[in-house]
Write a protein that holds these residues in place. Structure first.
Motif, PDB file in Angstrom:
ATOM      1  N   ARG A 131      16.923  38.266  -7.276  1.00 19.78           N
ATOM      2  CA  ARG A 131      15.894  39.224  -7.667  1.00 19.78           C
ATOM      3  C   ARG A 131      14.966  39.439  -6.489  1.00 19.78           C
ATOM      4  O   ARG A 131      14.404  38.477  -5.945  1.00 19.78           O
ATOM      5  N   LEU A 132      14.804  40.692  -6.110  1.00 20.80           N
ATOM      6  CA  LEU A 132      13.910  41.064  -5.017  1.00 20.80           C
ATOM      7  C   LEU A 132      12.724  41.784  -5.648  1.00 20.80           C
ATOM      8  O   LEU A 132      12.836  42.921  -6.129  1.00 20.80           O
ATOM      9  N   ARG A 133      11.596  41.094  -5.661  1.00 23.38           N
ATOM     10  CA  ARG A 133      10.408  41.614  -6.346  1.00 23.38           C
ATOM     11  C   ARG A 133       9.835  42.820  -5.616  1.00 23.38           C
ATOM     12  O   ARG A 133       9.701  42.820  -4.392  1.00 23.38           O
ATOM     13  N   LEU A 134       9.477  43.847  -6.391  1.00 18.97           N
ATOM     14  CA  LEU A 134       8.918  45.072  -5.839  1.00 18.97           C
ATOM     15  C   LEU A 134       7.392  45.036  -5.912  1.00 18.97           C
ATOM     16  O   LEU A 134       6.821  44.340  -6.763  1.00 18.97           O
ATOM     17  N   PRO A 135       6.716  45.775  -5.039  1.00 18.55           N
ATOM     18  CA  PRO A 135       5.263  45.656  -4.931  1.00 18.55           C
ATOM     19  C   PRO A 135       4.489  46.462  -5.968  1.00 18.55           C
ATOM     20  O   PRO A 135       3.528  47.163  -5.634  1.00 18.55           O
ATOM     21  N   PHE A 136       4.907  46.370  -7.226  1.00 15.34           N
ATOM     22  CA  PHE A 136       4.204  47.082  -8.282  1.00 15.34           C
ATOM     23  C   PHE A 136       3.318  46.120  -9.064  1.00 15.34           C
ATOM     24  O   PHE A 136       3.675  44.957  -9.267  1.00 15.34           O
ATOM     25  N   THR A 137       2.202  46.611  -9.521  1.00 14.45           N
ATOM     26  CA  THR A 137       1.294  45.805 -10.328  1.00 14.45           C
ATOM     27  C   THR A 137       1.820  45.718 -11.758  1.00 14.45           C
ATOM     28  O   THR A 137       2.714  46.474 -12.164  1.00 14.45           O
ATOM     29  N   ALA A 138       1.223  44.811 -12.523  1.00 11.28           N
ATOM     30  CA  ALA A 138       1.617  44.668 -13.928  1.00 11.28           C
ATOM     31  C   ALA A 138       1.365  45.964 -14.691  1.00 11.28           C
ATOM     32  O   ALA A 138       2.141  46.346 -15.573  1.00 11.28           O
ATOM     33  N   GLU A 140       1.508  49.006 -13.424  1.00 12.67           N
ATOM     34  CA  GLU A 140       2.549  49.962 -13.034  1.00 12.67           C
ATOM     35  C   GLU A 140       3.873  49.634 -13.728  1.00 12.67           C
ATOM     36  O   GLU A 140       4.597  50.545 -14.147  1.00 12.67           O
ATOM     37  N   VAL A 141       4.188  48.344 -13.828  1.00 12.43           N
ATOM     38  CA  VAL A 141       5.421  47.952 -14.517  1.00 12.43           C
ATOM     39  C   VAL A 141       5.356  48.368 -15.982  1.00 12.43           C
ATOM     40  O   VAL A 141       6.331  48.881 -16.545  1.00 12.43           O
ATOM     41  N   ALA A 142       4.208  48.175 -16.605  1.00 11.92           N
ATOM     42  CA  ALA A 142       4.032  48.589 -17.998  1.00 11.92           C
ATOM     43  C   ALA A 142       4.162  50.103 -18.138  1.00 11.92           C
ATOM     44  O   ALA A 142       4.563  50.614 -19.190  1.00 11.92           O
ATOM     45  N   ASP A 143       3.854  50.822 -17.061  1.00  5.90           N
ATOM     46  CA  ASP A 143       3.920  52.284 -17.062  1.00  5.90           C
ATOM     47  C   ASP A 143       5.318  52.800 -16.743  1.00  5.90           C
ATOM     48  O   ASP A 143       5.544  54.008 -16.738  1.00  5.90           O
ATOM     49  N   GLY A 144       6.260  51.882 -16.435  1.00  7.52           N
ATOM     50  CA  GLY A 144       7.631  52.308 -16.189  1.00  7.52           C
ATOM     51  C   GLY A 144       8.211  51.971 -14.843  1.00  7.52           C
ATOM     52  O   GLY A 144       9.390  52.247 -14.576  1.00  7.52           O
ATOM     53  N   ALA A 145       7.434  51.349 -13.964  1.00  6.99           N
ATOM     54  CA  ALA A 145       7.958  50.960 -12.654  1.00  6.99           C
ATOM     55  C   ALA A 145       8.900  49.773 -12.805  1.00  6.99           C
ATOM     56  O   ALA A 145       8.671  48.900 -13.657  1.00  6.99           O
TER      57      ALA A 145
END
Length: 391
Positions: A131-138, A140-145
């Protein structure tokens, strides 16, 4: 008074002879005994340490203490190769950072399938899951990232035993024939077309890769527009299927050495594509698209990238060619010809499983990858010809 040492001149050679005799016997006995097999746990640890270090190298914030130093547990030639790769991966990671923020950190685990030993050589077949973690905030992830890019790739690792008895990594054979290698590898995908590929003629201009000006499309609105235009297709089901089976193939289907288009056909079928009639006699016909229990009763369009293109666009008109890859949205398909100057045969097929702020994220088999950004794919393969499909 001088000490008489005549007896010492006799005892020392005798002792040396005795010790030499014991050592020779021990060596002979050791040579006669079969080598002890390696500890499977130790080999798994060496494999994970090595692969974690590769993954760390491509991130923006490597954590060396977690992966330790695989260089110290590799043979001389392998150390030289690994040094070159780690430097190249660091450059790759820096390029990714400029493109889309790169990866913040990596997580790798290893599944050992089997290990065989032949004297001082051990061969392990493993699966690397990363797993390569992407630089999105929690938020942004909740928003669909996407939270991370995932990959799962088989390796054949060769270990050799040194004179001290320690096992060292000697070779890494990555198995990702035909598709893009994971971000943690340095290699070009194979581009030898399948022998059943049938090019029916001029495909026209490939999809452009320059991002058009203007704001990002709303993915939900775009998906709703697709659904209303082709009410018979369930795009959410396509994405769910791809998310579920990107790593673990559906046992209802066989897998192929180059499995990308077989996987995409399954995705399309899950979303409502209907099979045509077909048989052994018609399996080479690009107007047909069907799956059966044997390869000789399955159409070439099912698992061949070039053949799938002609069925989808020309014969069934189930997809529409897009003039720009940045118009891709959820459940759309992207195909690639890695070396268009060499031939006009499509090599690889992928599906969009995420769309965030205008960037599509692609999922595919061979090598199995989940949510890799279009930006990175374009950067990795600047000379490819791309064919984008609205499904």
């Amino acid at each position: 008074m001088r000490m008489d040492t005549s007896h010492r001149r006799v005892l020392i050679p005798a002792l040396a002879t005795a010790l030499l005799s014991v050592g020779t016997a021990a060596a002979a006995d050791s040579a006669d005994r079969p080598s002890a097999p390696p500890d499977p746990g130790r080999l798994s640890q060496l494999a994970e340490r090595y692969l974690q270090q590769r993954a760390d190298a491509v991130t923006t914030n490597p954590v060396r203490s977690r992966s330790a130093d695989a260089l110290s547990t590799a043979t001389g030639p392998m150390r030289a190769e690994l040094r070159r790769d780690l430097a190249a991966l660091a450059r790759k990671g820096n390029a990714y950072k400029k493109i889309d923020g790169g990866y913040t950190h990596a997580e790798v685990d290893v599944t050992v399938l089997d290990t065989t030993t032949n004297g001082s050589t051990a061969t392990s077949h493993i699966i690397e899951n990363g797993r390569l973690r992407l630089p999105f905030t929690a938020t942004e992830v909740a928003d669909g990232a996407p939270e991370y890019e995932e990959y799962s790739v088989p390796h054949t690792l060769t270990f050799t035993r040194d004179t001290s008895g320690a096992w060292l990594l000697a070779k890494d054979g990555v198995e990702a024939d035909g598709g893009p290698v994971p971000s943690t590898q340095i290699a070009d995908p194979a581009d030898d077309p399948a022998p059943d590929s049938e090019n029916e003629g001029n495909k026209g201009t490939a999809s452009a890769t320059t991002r058009p000006p203007g704001g990002s499309a709303d993915p939900k609105a775009t998906l709703a527009a697709k659904a209303s235009a082709t009410a018979s297709y369930n795009y959410s089901a396509m994405v769910r299927y791809a998310n579920k089976h990107w790593k673990k193939p559906n046992s209802d289907y066989r897998t192929y050495g180059n499995d990308c288009t077989n996987f995409i056909s399954q995705v399309m079928r899950a979303g409502g594509w209907k099979a045509t009639s077909g048989s052994f006699a018609s399996r080479k016909n690009n107007k047909k698209w069907f799956y059966a229990s044997h390869t000789w009763t399955t159409s070439y369009t099912w698992a061949g990238a070039e053949n799938w293109y002609w069925f989808a666009v020309k014969h069934s008109k189930r997809t529409k060619s897009l003039d720009n890859v940045w118009k891709l949205t959820s459940a759309d398909v992207l195909q690639a010809n890695w070396k268009p100057r060499k031939d006009d045969i499509i090599d690889h097929t992928m599906v969009v499983t995420k769309l965030y702020k205008g960037t599509p994220y692609l999922t595919y088999h061979t090598g199995n990858t989940h949510n890799k950004s279009l930006r990175k794919l374009l950067a990795d393969h600047p000379n490819a010809a791309w064919y984008a499909h609205r499904t």
